[in-house]
Each structure stands twice: as structure tokens, then as C-alpha cells.
Design a protein around this motif. Structure first.
Motif, PDB file in Angstrom:
ATOM      1  N   ALA A   1      -3.315   9.638   4.027  1.00 15.93           N
ATOM      2  CA  ALA A   1      -3.714   8.254   4.261  1.00 15.93           C
ATOM      3  C   ALA A   1      -2.714   7.485   5.126  1.00 15.93           C
ATOM      4  O   ALA A   1      -2.987   6.336   5.483  1.00 15.93           O
ATOM      5  CB  ALA A   1      -3.888   7.535   2.930  1.00 15.93           C
ATOM      6  N   MET A   2      -1.580   8.082   5.460  1.00 16.78           N
ATOM      7  CA  MET A   2      -0.534   7.313   6.138  1.00 16.78           C
ATOM      8  C   MET A   2      -1.008   6.658   7.450  1.00 16.78           C
ATOM      9  O   MET A   2      -0.778   5.454   7.643  1.00 16.78           O
ATOM     10  CB  MET A   2       0.702   8.184   6.373  1.00 16.78           C
ATOM     11  N   PRO A   3      -1.682   7.400   8.371  1.00 15.74           N
ATOM     12  CA  PRO A   3      -2.130   6.730   9.601  1.00 15.74           C
ATOM     13  C   PRO A   3      -3.079   5.567   9.311  1.00 15.74           C
ATOM     14  O   PRO A   3      -3.012   4.519   9.958  1.00 15.74           O
ATOM     15  CB  PRO A   3      -2.857   7.852  10.372  1.00 15.74           C
TER      16      PRO A   3
ATOM     17  N   LEU B 298       0.871  -1.186   0.000  1.00 17.28           N
ATOM     18  CA  LEU B 298       0.000   0.000   0.000  1.00 17.28           C
ATOM     19  C   LEU B 298       0.900   1.227   0.000  1.00 17.28           C
ATOM     20  O   LEU B 298       1.876   1.283   0.749  1.00 17.28           O
ATOM     21  CB  LEU B 298      -0.881   0.000   1.252  1.00 17.28           C
ATOM     22  N   GLN B 299       0.553   2.186  -0.839  1.00 18.79           N
ATOM     23  CA  GLN B 299       1.407   3.382  -0.964  1.00 18.79           C
ATOM     24  C   GLN B 299       0.569   4.643  -0.784  1.00 18.79           C
ATOM     25  O   GLN B 299      -0.433   4.816  -1.484  1.00 18.79           O
ATOM     26  CB  GLN B 299       2.072   3.378  -2.347  1.00 18.79           C
ATOM     27  N   PRO B 300       0.944   5.510   0.165  1.00 24.77           N
ATOM     28  CA  PRO B 300       0.168   6.749   0.331  1.00 24.77           C
ATOM     29  C   PRO B 300       0.353   7.664  -0.874  1.00 24.77           C
ATOM     30  O   PRO B 300       1.439   7.716  -1.451  1.00 24.77           O
ATOM     31  CB  PRO B 300       0.778   7.386   1.589  1.00 24.77           C
ATOM     32  N   GLU B 301      -0.706   8.359  -1.258  1.00 28.18           N
ATOM     33  CA  GLU B 301      -0.580   9.363  -2.322  1.00 28.18           C
ATOM     34  C   GLU B 301       0.373  10.447  -1.842  1.00 28.18           C
ATOM     35  O   GLU B 301       0.283  10.915  -0.708  1.00 28.18           O
ATOM     36  CB  GLU B 301      -1.981   9.916  -2.642  1.00 28.18           C
ATOM     37  N   TRP B 302       1.348  10.816  -2.679  1.00 27.16           N
ATOM     38  CA  TRP B 302       2.482  11.621  -2.243  1.00 27.16           C
ATOM     39  C   TRP B 302       2.107  13.022  -1.800  1.00 27.16           C
ATOM     40  O   TRP B 302       2.586  13.519  -0.780  1.00 27.16           O
ATOM     41  CB  TRP B 302       3.522  11.680  -3.370  1.00 27.16           C
ATOM     42  N   GLU B 303       1.244  13.697  -2.557  1.00 28.51           N
ATOM     43  CA  GLU B 303       1.012  15.131  -2.326  1.00 28.51           C
ATOM     44  C   GLU B 303       0.416  15.418  -0.948  1.00 28.51           C
ATOM     45  O   GLU B 303       0.757  16.403  -0.305  1.00 28.51           O
ATOM     46  CB  GLU B 303       0.074  15.698  -3.404  1.00 28.51           C
TER      47      GLU B 303
END
Ligand code: SF4
Length: 216
Positions: free
Chosen positions: A189-191, A180-185
């Protein structure tokens, strides 16, 4: 590993393969920043043209195929050979808009590993050692790509993307690396991702480490 020789023989002379052209936005030697091969040196070939249209895309310049030069496989192979690359990552744009047989055959002939990063919006082609599927809601993967997936990498913005990621994981081979990869900008979504991976440890987290390393 996807190997089309299992399906169709391809009796094409090598000089014809080397003369094949692809629209190329850029190609460069760098460090792979994402997924299972993070941290390894890799030569990136970014084909032009994309039929997916993600609003958060960070390579929108790749979308229009016509504004980019067409390079021959010969030119690309020479560039790869002049680096010390042992891995070539074919990315885009959407690389599977193009038949990759000529490019990947000639890259295999010089002894490099061929990796691809694709949304799966078109059928798979070429001889590939590592297939990363990064499905996009804007144009879903074709069904026939799933058996060839080595790594599933899902960009997550909201909770509903987690259920969507599971839908794709269920179609991939059992030993597929799940990321799973958080959208960079926004990385909002990281937590959510951290919590989900702790509860579902078959998944891991992919970070775009090349952006921290400040390499392309
Ligand atoms: S599939 Fe990739 S290149 Fe195409 S719009 Fe989405 S993020 Fe951009």
C-alpha cells in the motif's frame, strides 16, 4: 486528554490499586517506533487478551489471556521505576479489555506519562495522557471513544481503507494527529499512501521504525 476524574471520583486506597493484577504478555523498555512519539524512549506494557482478531496481527501470541502470567500493578510500577522511562505505552492485545484505572493511577503517581494504543473495541478507562486509536474492521470502535482520541492511526492495505480512514477521522476531535500506516508484511500500500498524503496533507505517514531499528 482523557481524565476520568472529570466524570467519577475514585476513592480507592493506593495499596488496593497496587495489588490489582493484569494479564501481561510482556513488558520492556525500548524506543517508540510508531506515531507522533516516534523515536522517544518508552516502557511498553503489553496486556494479554484481544477480542478483535485481525488476520495480519503480528502479536497473535497475545490473544489468549489465560496463557499469560498475571502481574500486579506493584510489580509493573517497580519495573518502570527501575528504568529511566518518562513514558509508558500500554498496548496489547487489546488493553481496553481491562479496566486501566489502577495501573494508570499508580503510573501517574510516579510521574510518568501514560499512553495507550487501542483498537477502541471497549470503552476507555484509566487516566491517559495520549490516546492512539487504531481502528480495525474486524471489530469497530465503540462510539464513546472518539472524543478522547489524540492520534488516529489507520493500517492501510487497499484503497478502500483510505475511505474508511476518513470515516473515523470525521468522528475524532479537529486537532487529532492523522496517520496512515502500511501493513508491514507486504507494504504494497505504500505508493497508494504516499500519493494520498500528497493529495490530502492533513494526513501523515506512520512507519514501524522499531522494525528498522531492530528493537522490540
Ligand atoms: S487489535 Fe491488535 S492485537 Fe488484536 S488482533 Fe488486531 S492487531 Fe492483533
Amino acid at each position: 486528554m482523557y481524565n476520568p476524574e472529570d466524570i467519577v471520583p475514585t476513592p480507592v486506597a493506593e495499596h488496593e490499586l497496587l495489588d490489582t493484577e493484569y494479564p501481561i504478555m510482556e513488558h520492556f523498555y525500548t524506543i517508540q517506533g510508531e506515531g507522533a512519539h516516534t523515536g522517544k524512549a518508552a516502557y511498553f506494557i503489553r496486556t494479554a487478551g484481544c477480542d478483535v482478531g485481525c488476520w495480519w496481527c503480528d502479536v497473535k501470541d497475545s490473544w489468549e489471556e489465560e496463557v499469560h502470567p498475571r502481574l500486579t500493578v506493584r510489580e509493573l510500577v517497580v519495573a518502570v521505576e527501575s528504568s529511566k522511562a518518562e513514558i509508558v505505552v500500554i498496548t496489547g492485545g487489546e488493553p481496553l479489555l481491562h479496566n486501566l484505572e489502577a495501573l494508570t493511577t499508580c503510573l501517574k503517581n510516579i510521574g510518568v506519562q501514560t499512553h495507550i494504543e487501542t483498537s477502541g473495541s471497549s470503552p476507555i478507562s484509566g487516566t491517559l495522557d495520549w490516546v492512539t486509536l487504531s481502528p480495525k474492521r474486524f471489530k469497530k470502535p465503540v462510539e464513546e471513544i472518539y472524543p478522547f482520541v489524540d492520534e488516529l492511526k489507520v493500517v492501510v492495505l487497499t484503497k478502500k481503507d483510505l475511505a474508511w480512514a476518513e470515516e473515523h477521522a470525521a468522528k475524532c476531535p479537529p486537532d487529532t494527529r492523522l496517520l496512515l500506516q502500511p501493513e508491514w508484511e507486504t507494504a504494497k500500500a505504500m505508493p497508494l499512501i504516499v500519493d494520498y498524503v500528497k493529495q490530502h496533507p492533513k494526513w501523515g505517514i506512520s512507519l514501524q521504525t522499531h522494525k528498522y531499528l531492530n528493537v522490540p
